[in-house]
Design a protein around this motif. Structure first.
Motif, PDB file in Angstrom:
ATOM      1  N   THR A  28    -106.131 -13.441 -75.783  1.00 32.15           N
ATOM      2  CA  THR A  28    -104.748 -13.036 -75.541  1.00 32.15           C
ATOM      3  C   THR A  28    -103.909 -14.178 -74.998  1.00 32.15           C
ATOM      4  OG1 THR A  28    -103.400 -11.233 -74.637  1.00 32.15           O
ATOM      5  CG2 THR A  28    -104.986 -12.271 -73.139  1.00 32.15           C
ATOM      6  N   SER A  29    -102.598 -13.997 -75.129  1.00 35.00           N
ATOM      7  CA  SER A  29    -101.622 -14.934 -74.569  1.00 35.00           C
ATOM      8  C   SER A  29    -100.498 -14.105 -73.965  1.00 35.00           C
ATOM      9  CB  SER A  29    -101.085 -15.851 -75.673  1.00 35.00           C
ATOM     10  OG  SER A  29    -100.176 -16.795 -75.144  1.00 35.00           O
ATOM     11  N   ASN A  77    -104.908 -17.773 -73.145  1.00 41.10           N
ATOM     12  CA  ASN A  77    -103.976 -18.860 -73.463  1.00 41.10           C
ATOM     13  C   ASN A  77    -102.759 -18.751 -72.547  1.00 41.10           C
ATOM     14  OD1 ASN A  77    -101.522 -19.300 -76.044  1.00 41.10           O
ATOM     15  ND2 ASN A  77    -102.417 -20.908 -74.800  1.00 41.10           N
ATOM     16  N   ILE A  78    -102.457 -19.822 -71.826  1.00 39.29           N
ATOM     17  CA  ILE A  78    -101.335 -19.791 -70.878  1.00 39.29           C
ATOM     18  C   ILE A  78    -100.741 -21.197 -70.768  1.00 39.29           C
ATOM     19  CG2 ILE A  78    -102.774 -20.230 -68.849  1.00 39.29           C
ATOM     20  CD1 ILE A  78     -99.921 -17.663 -68.928  1.00 39.29           C
ATOM     21  N   THR A 238    -111.211 -19.445 -83.647  1.00 40.64           N
ATOM     22  CA  THR A 238    -112.203 -20.257 -82.935  1.00 40.64           C
ATOM     23  C   THR A 238    -112.767 -19.499 -81.737  1.00 40.64           C
ATOM     24  OG1 THR A 238    -110.997 -22.254 -83.610  1.00 40.64           O
ATOM     25  CG2 THR A 238    -112.606 -22.490 -81.833  1.00 40.64           C
ATOM     26  N   CYS A 239    -111.889 -18.859 -80.970  1.00 40.68           N
ATOM     27  CA  CYS A 239    -112.337 -18.079 -79.814  1.00 40.68           C
ATOM     28  C   CYS A 239    -113.226 -16.912 -80.241  1.00 40.68           C
ATOM     29  CB  CYS A 239    -111.137 -17.560 -79.041  1.00 40.68           C
ATOM     30  SG  CYS A 239    -110.049 -18.839 -78.374  1.00 40.68           S
ATOM     31  N   ILE A 240    -112.843 -16.227 -81.299  1.00 42.07           N
ATOM     32  CA  ILE A 240    -113.594 -15.061 -81.757  1.00 42.07           C
ATOM     33  C   ILE A 240    -114.962 -15.462 -82.300  1.00 42.07           C
ATOM     34  CG2 ILE A 240    -113.620 -13.231 -83.508  1.00 42.07           C
ATOM     35  CD1 ILE A 240    -110.524 -13.111 -83.146  1.00 42.07           C
ATOM     36  N   VAL A 250    -112.670  -6.919 -80.652  1.00 40.95           N
ATOM     37  CA  VAL A 250    -111.818  -7.900 -79.984  1.00 40.95           C
ATOM     38  C   VAL A 250    -110.558  -7.187 -79.492  1.00 40.95           C
ATOM     39  CG1 VAL A 250    -110.578 -10.084 -80.200  1.00 40.95           C
ATOM     40  CG2 VAL A 250    -112.664  -9.693 -81.542  1.00 40.95           C
ATOM     41  N   LEU A 251    -110.225  -7.391 -78.241  1.00 40.57           N
ATOM     42  CA  LEU A 251    -109.059  -6.760 -77.625  1.00 40.57           C
ATOM     43  C   LEU A 251    -108.003  -7.802 -77.310  1.00 40.57           C
ATOM     44  CD1 LEU A 251    -107.668  -4.348 -76.052  1.00 40.57           C
ATOM     45  CD2 LEU A 251    -108.982  -5.114 -74.064  1.00 40.57           C
ATOM     46  N   ASP A 252    -106.740  -7.435 -77.555  1.00 38.30           N
ATOM     47  CA  ASP A 252    -105.616  -8.269 -77.128  1.00 38.30           C
ATOM     48  C   ASP A 252    -104.590  -7.363 -76.459  1.00 38.30           C
ATOM     49  OD1 ASP A 252    -103.445  -9.908 -76.759  1.00 38.30           O
ATOM     50  OD2 ASP A 252    -103.506 -10.810 -78.752  1.00 38.30           O
ATOM     51  N   PRO A 253    -104.461  -7.424 -75.128  1.00 34.75           N
ATOM     52  CA  PRO A 253    -103.516  -6.544 -74.421  1.00 34.75           C
ATOM     53  C   PRO A 253    -102.069  -7.001 -74.501  1.00 34.75           C
ATOM     54  CG  PRO A 253    -104.703  -7.890 -72.853  1.00 34.75           C
ATOM     55  CD  PRO A 253    -105.285  -8.198 -74.191  1.00 34.75           C
ATOM     56  N   PHE A 254    -101.813  -8.174 -75.078  1.00 34.56           N
ATOM     57  CA  PHE A 254    -100.451  -8.653 -75.316  1.00 34.56           C
ATOM     58  C   PHE A 254    -100.382  -9.059 -76.789  1.00 34.56           C
ATOM     59  CE2 PHE A 254    -101.408  -9.437 -70.819  1.00 34.56           C
ATOM     60  CZ  PHE A 254    -100.368  -8.738 -70.218  1.00 34.56           C
ATOM     61  N   PHE A 255    -100.368  -8.065 -77.657  1.00 42.99           N
ATOM     62  CA  PHE A 255    -100.674  -8.239 -79.077  1.00 42.99           C
ATOM     63  C   PHE A 255     -99.607  -9.005 -79.842  1.00 42.99           C
ATOM     64  CE2 PHE A 255    -102.034  -6.171 -83.242  1.00 42.99           C
ATOM     65  CZ  PHE A 255    -103.284  -6.751 -83.245  1.00 42.99           C
ATOM     66  N   GLY A 256     -98.349  -8.864 -79.446  1.00 44.99           N
ATOM     67  CA  GLY A 256     -97.281  -9.611 -80.103  1.00 44.99           C
ATOM     68  C   GLY A 256     -97.247  -9.383 -81.601  1.00 44.99           C
TER      69      GLY A 256
END
Length: 293
Positions: A28-29, A77-78, A238-240, A250-256
């Motif tokens: 996530t980012s 990612n930040i 790459t992360c996955i 795979v979870l992304d809580p800030f999916f965009g």
């Protein structure tokens, strides 16, 4: 638990409704501090102080830790932010706040294992008009884990060895060089430095890859949708590949715009996306071909 879905809700409350230890990986980012105003009451990134921003993210990611399997990985990612007018958390105007490390240390204190600081290097960064400092061309990706032992497929993201390294393997190696014995603090002698009369046995036994390093050169790619902060699919892929087994979630809580879900689907993984902005949910659903809830 339903997967390959996009949940239109605030991240913290959506995570609270997911079962414990139900996902393998998070990529996530979150919205960066003080960068964009999406006009939503519950949005993250427009807090009055960096401390408030960090506290809100720690709360979200604490709930993520509950949802993550014991051997799960969390790829965050930040990027950093410069202080605007006024004083914020002891920062003067024009100070670099240090958001990535403030967040990383806060997450470590909250119980996460901080395993790696990966530099995402971009040769085509956004241009900046500044003339009193270097222009920025990188962001951070922190690898955090729930446990000391966790799923990590190093071979899936291994890099080819450099031609010069291959040439060194094919050469003989005398006993008198400085690396022929153990280097203090390094442990045993590396294979490439071991004494040998000829080459490294034969080409069939010579390594062809090396462990991936922690600077990743991945350029941004054009995205025509109405989202202005989409990271490149290769970054999520790459992360996955490293952090989620095939068939995993795979979870992304800030999916965009849905890049994490798109990457997961292309790699035979399932995804759960959480996104506050309803327009982005529609955008991501159309991009991936998934559904909304």
């Amino acid at each position: 638990m339903k997967t390959d879905v996009i949940i239109n809700r605030e991240a913290l409350y959506a995570l609270r409704e997911l079962p414990s230890e139900s996902v393998n990986c998070c990529v996530t980012s979150p919205p960066y501090y003080g960068l964009r105003d999406y006009g939503l009451d519950a949005q993250i990134g427009r807090e009055d102080t960096p401390e408030q921003y960090i506290d809100r993210l720690v709360d979200v990611f604490r709930e993520l830790r509950r949802v993550l399997k014991d051997d799960g990985t969390f790829w965050l990612n930040i990027a950093d932010t410069y202080c605007g007018s006024g004083m914020k958390a002891g920062c003067k105007q024009k100070d670099l706040i240090g958001i990535p490390w403030l967040l990383a240390f806060a997450l470590r204190s909250d119980g996460w294992y901080l395993r790696s600081d990966i530099i995402w290097l971009k040769e085509n960064p956004m241009p900046e008009s500044c003339r009193d400092r270097p222009s920025r061309c990188y962001e951070h990706i922190f690898l955090l884990t729930k446990s000391k032992k966790y799923y990590y497929d190093a071979a899936a993201i291994a890099e080819p060895i450099a031609p010069g390294t291959a040439a060194r393997y094919r050469q003989g190696r005398g006993a008198g060089h400085k690396y022929a014995e153990e280097v203090p603090g390094q442990g045993k002698v590396q294979g490439i430095n071991k004494t040998r009369s000829g080459g490294y046995y034969d080409d069939a036994l010579m390594p062809t890859t090396r462990n991936k390093r922690d600077v990743w050169l991945i350029n941004t790619v054009p995205y025509k949708g109405g989202h202005f902060a989409a990271y490149p699919p290769k970054l999520a892929e790459t992360c996955i590949l490293a952090g989620c087994p095939k068939g995993g979630v795979v979870l992304d809580p800030f999916f965009g715009s849905g890049t994490t879900g798109l990457a997961a689907k292309s790699l035979d993984r399932r995804y759960i996306g959480i996104e506050l902005n309803a327009e982005y949910c529609t955008l991501a659903g159309a991009r991936i071909g998934g559904g909304n809830t």
